[in-house]
Design a protein around this motif. Structure first.
Motif: not given
Length: 72
Positions: A28, A32, A48-49, A52-53, A55-56
């Protein structure tokens, strides 16, 4: 499994090798870091969006490569 080459294939080879070494432990963290590096601009800024997108997306790809259910 290689985090960088399978989940986030567009990173430079030198970065991929570093991430692969770190992926032997907690993948993880490596994923990241790869997401952050991939979306950062030339000045090092990354929304940040977007991080995170990415990363997902990488997590879902890893689950898929492992043959695990992406929904659970």
């Amino acid at each position: 499994m290689s985090v960088s080459s399978n989940a986030l294939p567009s990173l430079p080879e030198t970065v991929s090798r570093v991430l692969d070494r770190h992926a032997l432990g907690d993948r993880h963290h490596a994923l990241l870091l790869a997401a952050l590096l991939e979306v950062a601009d030339a000045e090092g800024s990354a929304p940040i969006h977007a991080v995170t997108t990415r990363f997902r997306d990488g997590m879902l790809r890893m689950l898929e490569l492992e043959g695990r259910d992406r929904e659970h």
